[in-house]
Write a protein that holds these residues in place. Structure first.
Motif, PDB file in Angstrom:
ATOM      1  N   PRO A 770       0.812  -1.231   0.000  1.00  0.00           N
ATOM      2  CA  PRO A 770       0.000   0.000   0.000  1.00  0.00           C
ATOM      3  C   PRO A 770       0.835   1.266   0.000  1.00  0.00           C
ATOM      4  CG  PRO A 770      -0.095  -1.078   2.146  1.00  0.00           C
ATOM      5  CD  PRO A 770       0.615  -2.023   1.238  1.00  0.00           C
ATOM      6  N   ARG A 771       2.081   1.218   0.509  1.00  0.00           N
ATOM      7  CA  ARG A 771       2.924   2.412   0.503  1.00  0.00           C
ATOM      8  C   ARG A 771       3.194   2.873  -0.926  1.00  0.00           C
ATOM      9  NH1 ARG A 771       6.645   0.983   4.245  1.00  0.00           N
ATOM     10  NH2 ARG A 771       7.996  -0.032   2.728  1.00  0.00           N
ATOM     11  N   CYS A 772       3.337   1.909  -1.847  1.00  0.00           N
ATOM     12  CA  CYS A 772       3.552   2.259  -3.260  1.00  0.00           C
ATOM     13  C   CYS A 772       2.227   2.503  -3.992  1.00  0.00           C
ATOM     14  CB  CYS A 772       4.309   1.135  -3.961  1.00  0.00           C
ATOM     15  SG  CYS A 772       5.953   0.773  -3.320  1.00  0.00           S
ATOM     16  N   GLU A 773       1.336   1.546  -3.867  1.00  0.00           N
ATOM     17  CA  GLU A 773       0.123   1.559  -4.688  1.00  0.00           C
ATOM     18  C   GLU A 773      -0.871   2.643  -4.258  1.00  0.00           C
ATOM     19  OE1 GLU A 773      -0.251  -0.189  -7.293  1.00  0.00           O
ATOM     20  OE2 GLU A 773       1.141  -1.869  -7.124  1.00  0.00           O
ATOM     21  N   ALA A 774      -0.944   2.954  -2.972  1.00  0.00           N
ATOM     22  CA  ALA A 774      -1.943   3.920  -2.516  1.00  0.00           C
ATOM     23  C   ALA A 774      -1.660   5.310  -3.063  1.00  0.00           C
ATOM     24  CB  ALA A 774      -2.008   3.937  -0.993  1.00  0.00           C
ATOM     25  N   ARG A 803      10.782   2.945  -6.522  1.00  0.00           N
ATOM     26  CA  ARG A 803      12.237   2.860  -6.679  1.00  0.00           C
ATOM     27  C   ARG A 803      12.884   2.278  -5.425  1.00  0.00           C
ATOM     28  NH1 ARG A 803      12.930   8.613  -9.928  1.00  0.00           N
ATOM     29  NH2 ARG A 803      12.919   7.693 -12.039  1.00  0.00           N
ATOM     30  N   ALA A 804      12.371   2.667  -4.269  1.00  0.00           N
ATOM     31  CA  ALA A 804      12.926   2.140  -3.017  1.00  0.00           C
ATOM     32  C   ALA A 804      12.688   0.642  -2.899  1.00  0.00           C
ATOM     33  CB  ALA A 804      12.293   2.860  -1.833  1.00  0.00           C
ATOM     34  N   VAL A 811       7.816   1.650 -11.309  1.00  0.00           N
ATOM     35  CA  VAL A 811       8.461   2.896 -11.749  1.00  0.00           C
ATOM     36  C   VAL A 811       7.907   3.306 -13.113  1.00  0.00           C
ATOM     37  CG1 VAL A 811      10.638   3.932 -12.466  1.00  0.00           C
ATOM     38  CG2 VAL A 811      10.546   2.498 -10.400  1.00  0.00           C
ATOM     39  N   ALA A 812       7.811   2.325 -14.025  1.00  0.00           N
ATOM     40  CA  ALA A 812       7.312   2.615 -15.372  1.00  0.00           C
ATOM     41  C   ALA A 812       5.869   3.130 -15.324  1.00  0.00           C
ATOM     42  CB  ALA A 812       7.405   1.365 -16.235  1.00  0.00           C
ATOM     43  N   ASN A 813       5.046   2.504 -14.488  1.00  0.00           N
ATOM     44  CA  ASN A 813       3.656   2.956 -14.358  1.00  0.00           C
ATOM     45  C   ASN A 813       3.577   4.369 -13.809  1.00  0.00           C
ATOM     46  OD1 ASN A 813       2.490   0.610 -15.352  1.00  0.00           O
ATOM     47  ND2 ASN A 813       2.300  -0.345 -13.337  1.00  0.00           N
ATOM     48  N   ILE A 839       7.727   3.322 -21.591  1.00  0.00           N
ATOM     49  CA  ILE A 839       7.621   2.213 -22.544  1.00  0.00           C
ATOM     50  C   ILE A 839       8.917   1.416 -22.581  1.00  0.00           C
ATOM     51  CG2 ILE A 839       7.424   1.697 -25.005  1.00  0.00           C
ATOM     52  CD1 ILE A 839       5.417   4.052 -25.181  1.00  0.00           C
ATOM     53  N   ALA A 840      10.049   2.109 -22.555  1.00  0.00           N
ATOM     54  CA  ALA A 840      11.346   1.410 -22.573  1.00  0.00           C
ATOM     55  C   ALA A 840      11.515   0.528 -21.336  1.00  0.00           C
ATOM     56  CB  ALA A 840      12.478   2.437 -22.661  1.00  0.00           C
ATOM     57  N   LEU A 841      11.128   1.030 -20.163  1.00  0.00           N
ATOM     58  CA  LEU A 841      11.246   0.232 -18.931  1.00  0.00           C
ATOM     59  C   LEU A 841      10.332  -0.997 -18.991  1.00  0.00           C
ATOM     60  CD1 LEU A 841      11.338   3.048 -16.210  1.00  0.00           C
ATOM     61  CD2 LEU A 841      13.207   1.511 -16.866  1.00  0.00           C
ATOM     62  N   HIS A 842       9.124  -0.841 -19.474  1.00  0.00           N
ATOM     63  CA  HIS A 842       8.207  -1.983 -19.587  1.00  0.00           C
ATOM     64  C   HIS A 842       8.769  -3.024 -20.564  1.00  0.00           C
ATOM     65  CE1 HIS A 842       4.851  -1.050 -17.058  1.00  0.00           C
ATOM     66  NE2 HIS A 842       4.565   0.106 -17.660  1.00  0.00           N
ATOM     67  N   GLU A 843       9.297  -2.542 -21.668  1.00  0.00           N
ATOM     68  CA  GLU A 843       9.850  -3.481 -22.654  1.00  0.00           C
ATOM     69  C   GLU A 843      11.063  -4.213 -22.094  1.00  0.00           C
ATOM     70  OE1 GLU A 843      10.457  -0.921 -25.987  1.00  0.00           O
ATOM     71  OE2 GLU A 843       8.415  -1.236 -26.782  1.00  0.00           O
ATOM     72  N   ARG A 844      11.830  -3.523 -21.248  1.00  0.00           N
ATOM     73  CA  ARG A 844      13.002  -4.154 -20.646  1.00  0.00           C
ATOM     74  C   ARG A 844      12.604  -5.239 -19.637  1.00  0.00           C
ATOM     75  NH1 ARG A 844      16.929  -0.022 -18.006  1.00  0.00           N
ATOM     76  NH2 ARG A 844      16.132  -0.671 -15.976  1.00  0.00           N
ATOM     77  N   SER A 845      11.506  -5.003 -18.929  1.00  0.00           N
ATOM     78  CA  SER A 845      11.066  -5.986 -17.937  1.00  0.00           C
ATOM     79  C   SER A 845      10.199  -7.079 -18.555  1.00  0.00           C
ATOM     80  CB  SER A 845      10.276  -5.294 -16.818  1.00  0.00           C
ATOM     81  OG  SER A 845       9.071  -4.742 -17.325  1.00  0.00           O
TER      82      SER A 845
END
Length: 991
Positions: A770-774, A803-804, A811-813, A839-845
């Motif tokens: 929740p710390r990230c998603e909220a 990032r943490a 991060v990409a989202n 888009i580049a980060l999503h493609e990398r993952s």
């Protein structure tokens, strides 16, 4: 069927074909059915008019004739108007078949085929019987007349007023008794005098002055060796006629008395008189049980079985097997079909209850002995041993046409020696087990449909008892699981308790905990029906039966069942399939199973009684573990690199592995209802965190639009349960899930508050999810509410948190979400830069599905800069990806975006296509987003000159926006105000 019958010529020589399923009845109450469902034809006067037209069988009746029929000499002043009104309302009741009631020559007529009316069918059967009798086929003639008699359902024209109905009622009763006399005469001709005496005695009491009945009774008594009684009947008749009418018996009756006195050999049965052929001297058993008077539904299955058995007249032996759970109506259907097929088997019908569901099934050797004696084989001629008796049985049946009804068989081994084997014979078998019989038509009988169930309930309790309370009646039959035995028991309870209403019964059956106890009346009980099958299970089967009843899931897959039972898949399948064979479990599709609702309640009760509590809890824990492991795998496949899967509870089960994202998504969607039910069931105990985590990794169910409301209810239950026990970690995650469903339900303030609570709980529980998603969800809500400063702040906080946590897809989202703020606030170049990075980060993952979200955002940003063709390219790529991954919500949203682009390009026809497609998907993010799509659709329609439709679309959109107090309401008002101007600006925007 009506469409296949011969028309009975009317006055104009023709009859219109009645649509399949439409039937009329006068041999009882005046009724009309469409495909088994009773139509409401209205008042008694209206039924009287219908009866008058039906009984004329196609002939036209003038208005004066009909007025006399309905009212006699006391017709009202407005009789003609009343007649027209009744005719008009009858046509409305016939719906699509209104043209069957025709107006001509100042009167009316019903143009139907003969077999659409029960009286027409009875007349046709009588004609066929006369032909058969003239040809010497007395057995066939008798069966045909009995079929005609079976069409009566109580008093003809029951409850119909008017002088015409009264006279016709008497005529039809006279004809019915005449049919009875003919059938009884044939009974005596074919050698069944003893079977006739009781019926003839009752008939002479009901019709004391009918001398023909007295003759038949005297003859039956004489042929049974009861000469004195026969002569006493004559004496009683002579005295009665003298007292009542002052006349002597007619000559035929007196002559019969004289012949009895001198023991005339001609009075002996035909077989004894002539020495007869083999067919005349054989014994013809008639062992079928009585058919139930309120048999309901099953028309298609009955017809299928009948058509399969009827060809037994040819050179084959037909076998049909009906299987199903206890109480589903196997015997009722089989007996009904057997009676309908009797005329195909004039040499007799055999019946036996094989007791297959009980502890002591009937031995084939014993049954064969009984059959042989019934067929006339002397006791001393019956050999010992199954094989010898079976051989003699087949030999005895050679050259005959006999139907054998083998009821309640245990298995195929019990049945095979009892099959006739002779050409022209047939066997109908019922069993809870699925029988493997060579060449047999196999029918797996399911519960009755809701409509059939309602009809059965109404027939037992009486339609007047139900009245207008159809909703309560529907609740009763639904609580009975549409199981005929349960419906019959429930209806019988109501029928014997006059102070109860249907609603009272529905309330009593609503509680699952006591439902089985309520379904008991006299010596009938649903549980007793199930107990018979349960008692036959071995230990492994009984354990599986009990444990499979524990989950509150509507059905269960084989892998899930194997996990629940803690067995290898192959071993679990063998046990489960044995339960299917015993009709205690149903196979809905390959590798998927379910209980009937009442059987599930019984299985759960047996589990509580027979399985230790620790075994029950362990089984449910294993099932939850299986679902969590598999759902986590699906989540990880669609979001490679997402750290959420590392933060949920560990599992012992490895879960299922899927070859493609498509099959993984298919699994999640197929399991949605059961998965959410298990989440609810697992709350409030030791498995609460696993339940919340299962919901966390199943959020594609809400994002795909497959189960938004159900997901919301589950999230709400999770939050409340966690709050009750003070579990901050579970509560925080549940609040996060709740915020997602609130947002998709357009409850933005509630979504924001749930996120705020999730963040506070994340701090106390040190929970990274929740710390990230909220922060992400709060930012999205802020964008929807045009609070771009707040949105940017939350997205930056989410970016830092992801990032943490070393969560690359997160991060990409976050970058993609930030671009929405930049694009909306005029920083288009910065927005595009963020999106290229996302888009580049999503493609990398390797996140194929998640990169589509960035393509979608890129389409939005490019639209804001006027680069419409580029925007269209990104949006179409995103839409294809969403479609392939079953993400209907995102697919609908993308169509909405494309509608906006096409509007900007002044391509209204294309805009209409995409807007309509978005609405068709019914999954675009709730009422607010639907209103924005309607706004765009209205704009496109206005551009094409369809101002009427445009006004409707904008009016509906405005109502939604005003209800939500959304800022878009001002724009829609402006569009409506401008509708009278020559042009309407393209200012409708989709947020």
């Amino acid at each position: 069927m009506a469409s296949g019958g011969r028309p009975r010529d009317g006055a104009d020589g023709g009859a219109r074909e009645v649509r399949p399923g439409l039937r009329f009845g006068v041999l009882g109450p005046v009724r009309v059915w469409r495909e088994g469902a009773l139509l409401d034809v209205g008042s008694p006067q209206r039924r009287a008019l219908l009866a008058a037209l039906l009984l004329r069988q196609g002939r036209t009746a003038t208005a004066p004739e009909l007025i006399a029929d309905l009212w006699g000499t006391e017709s009202p002043d407005a009789a003609v108007a009343a007649l027209r009104n009744h005719a008009s309302r009858l046509r409305k009741a016939f719906e699509a078949d209104a043209d069957l009631l025709v107006s001509e020559s100042g009167g009316y007529a019903m143009r139907i085929t003969a077999d659409a009316l029960d009286l027409g069918r009875a007349q046709e059967l009588r004609t066929l019987a006369d032909r058969a009798s003239a040809a010497g086929d007395h057995h066939g003639a008798k069966e045909l007349i009995q079929r005609a008699l079976d069409l009566w359902d109580g008093e003809s024209l029951a409850g119909v007023p008017g002088p015409y109905a009264e006279s016709q009622r008497n005529r039809l009763e006279e004809w019915r008794v005449g049919l009875l006399e003919s059938r009884l005469e044939l009974d005596l001709t074919t050698g069944h005098p003893a079977d006739c005496i009781a019926e003839l005695t009752a008939l002479t009491v009901a019709h004391p002055l009918r001398e023909r009945l007295r003759e038949l009774l005297m003859l039956a008594l004489y042929r049974c060796g009861r000469q004195a009684e026969a002569l006493a009947v004559y004496a009683d008749t002579r005295r009665l006629l003298a007292d009542e009418l002052g006349v002597d018996p007619r000559a035929e009756l007196s002559a019969l008395q004289q012949r009895i006195l001198r023991a005339d050999p001609a009075l002996n049965p035909p077989a004894a008189r002539h020495g007869a052929t083999q067919r005349d001297t054989v014994v013809r058993p008639a062992q079928l049980p009585a058919a139930v008077a309120d048999f309901t539904g099953r028309a298609r299955l009955a017809a299928e079985l009948l058509s399969h058995l009827a060809p037994a007249e040819g050179p084959t032996m037909a076998v049909a097997a009906v299987s199903g759970i206890g109480g589903v109506g196997k015997t009722t259907l089989a007996v009904h079909v057997a009676h309908a097929a009797r005329h195909h088997f004039p040499d007799g019908q055999l019946y036996v209850d094989l007791q297959g569901a009980g502890p002591g099934p009937a031995e084939p050797e014993v049954v064969l002995g009984a059959f042989l004696r019934a067929l006339g084989v002397p006791y001393e001629a019956i050999p010992p041993g199954v094989q010898e008796r079976a051989a003699l049985y087949r030999s005895t049946l050679a050259g005959r046409r006999v139907l054998t009804l083998l009821d309640n068989a245990r298995d195929a081994g019990q049945v095979r020696p009892l099959l006739p084997g002779a050409e022209g014979c047939a066997a109908l078998v019922t069993s809870r087990a699925h029988l493997a019989l060579d060449g047999a038509l196999v029918v797996n009988l399911d519960v009755t449909t809701p409509a059939e169930s309602h009809t059965l309930f109404a027939r037992i309790v009486g339609p007047e008892r139900i009245g207008d309370d159809h909703q309560a009646a529907s609740a009763v039959v639904a609580a009975c699981g549409y199981l005929p035995l349960a419906i019959r028991i429930a209806a019988s309870r109501l029928a014997t308790r006059r102070r109860w209403t249907v609603a009272t019964l529905a309330t009593k059956l609503a509680d699952e905990r006591s439902r089985l106890d309520e379904l008991r009346v006299g010596d009938l009980a649903v549980t007793a029906c199930f107990e018979v099958g349960y008692a036959q299970l071995n230990a492994a089967q009984a354990r599986a039966f009990c444990l499979l009843g524990l989950p509150h899931t509507p059905d269960i897959s084989l892998p899930a069942a194997a996990a629940l039972l803690d067995l290898p898949s192959q071993e679990a399948e063998g046990i489960i399939e044995s339960l299917v064979d015993a009709s205690l479990l149903e196979a809905t599709t390959p590798d998927r199973y379910r209980f009937h609702d009442l059987v599930r309640l019984y299985a759960r009760a047996r589990a509580e009684a027979d399985q230790p509590v620790e075994h029950r809890e362990a089984a449910l824990s294993r099932l939850l573990d299986f679902y969590l492991a598999t759902a986590r795998g699906v989540y990880a496949r669609s979001r490679p690199g997402d750290r959420v899967v590392d933060h949920v509870a560990a599992t012992r089960h490895e879960g299922l592995a899927f070859a493609t994202q498509e099959t993984a998504s298919d699994w999640l969607l197929a399991e949605a209802e059961g998965l959410l039910a298990l989440v609810h069931q697992s709350l409030g105990g030791a498995w609460q965190r696993q339940a919340v985590d299962l919901l966390t990794v199943s959020k594609d169910l809400v994002e795909s639009g497959a189960a938004t409301s159900a997901f919301h209810r589950a999230a709400l239950a999770c939050r409340d349960a966690a709050r009750t026990v003070g579990d901050a970690r579970a509560e925080g995650r549940a609040c996060l899930l709740l915020s997602l469903s609130y947002r998709l339900l357009n409850r933005l303030d509630d979504a924001d508050e749930a996120c705020r609570q999730a963040l506070a709980l994340a701090t106390s529980a040190n929970d990274p999810i929740p710390r990230c998603e909220a922060h992400t969800d709060r930012g999205i809500v802020a964008v929807y509410q045009h609070r771009y400063g707040d949105a940017e702040r939350h997205f930056r906080a989410a970016l830092a948190a992801f990032r943490a946590d070393d969560n690359l897809p997160g991060v990409a989202n976050s970058l993609s979400n930030m671009s929405r703020v930049y694009a909306a606030t005029g920083r288009a170049d910065e927005a595009l830069a963020l999106l290229h990075e996302s888009i580049a980060l999503h493609e990398r993952s390797g996140g194929v599905l998640r990169v589509a979200n960035s393509w979608y955002a890129m389409g939005f940003a490019l639209t804001q800069t006027g680069r419409h063709e580029e925007a269209t390219g990104y949006l179409k790529r995103a839409m294809e990806c969403f479609h392939n991954h079953r993400q209907r919500l995102w697919e609908g949203s993308t169509h909405a975006r494309l509608a906006e682009v096409r509007l900007a390009q002044q391509q209204p026809a294309e805009a209409i296509h995409h807007a309509e497609r978005a609405l068709e998907l019914r999954c675009i993010g709730g009422a607010w987003r639907r209103a924005t799509v309607l706004t765009a659709l209205g704009q496109a329609l206005a551009d094409l000159g369809e101002t009427g439709r445009a006004r409707v679309c904008w009016g509906e959109a405005l109502a939604v926006h005003e209800q939500l107090n959304a800022p878009e309401r001002h724009e829609v008002r402006r569009l409506l105000a401008k509708l009278s101007y020559p042009t309407v600006p393209h200012s409708a925007s989709l947020a």
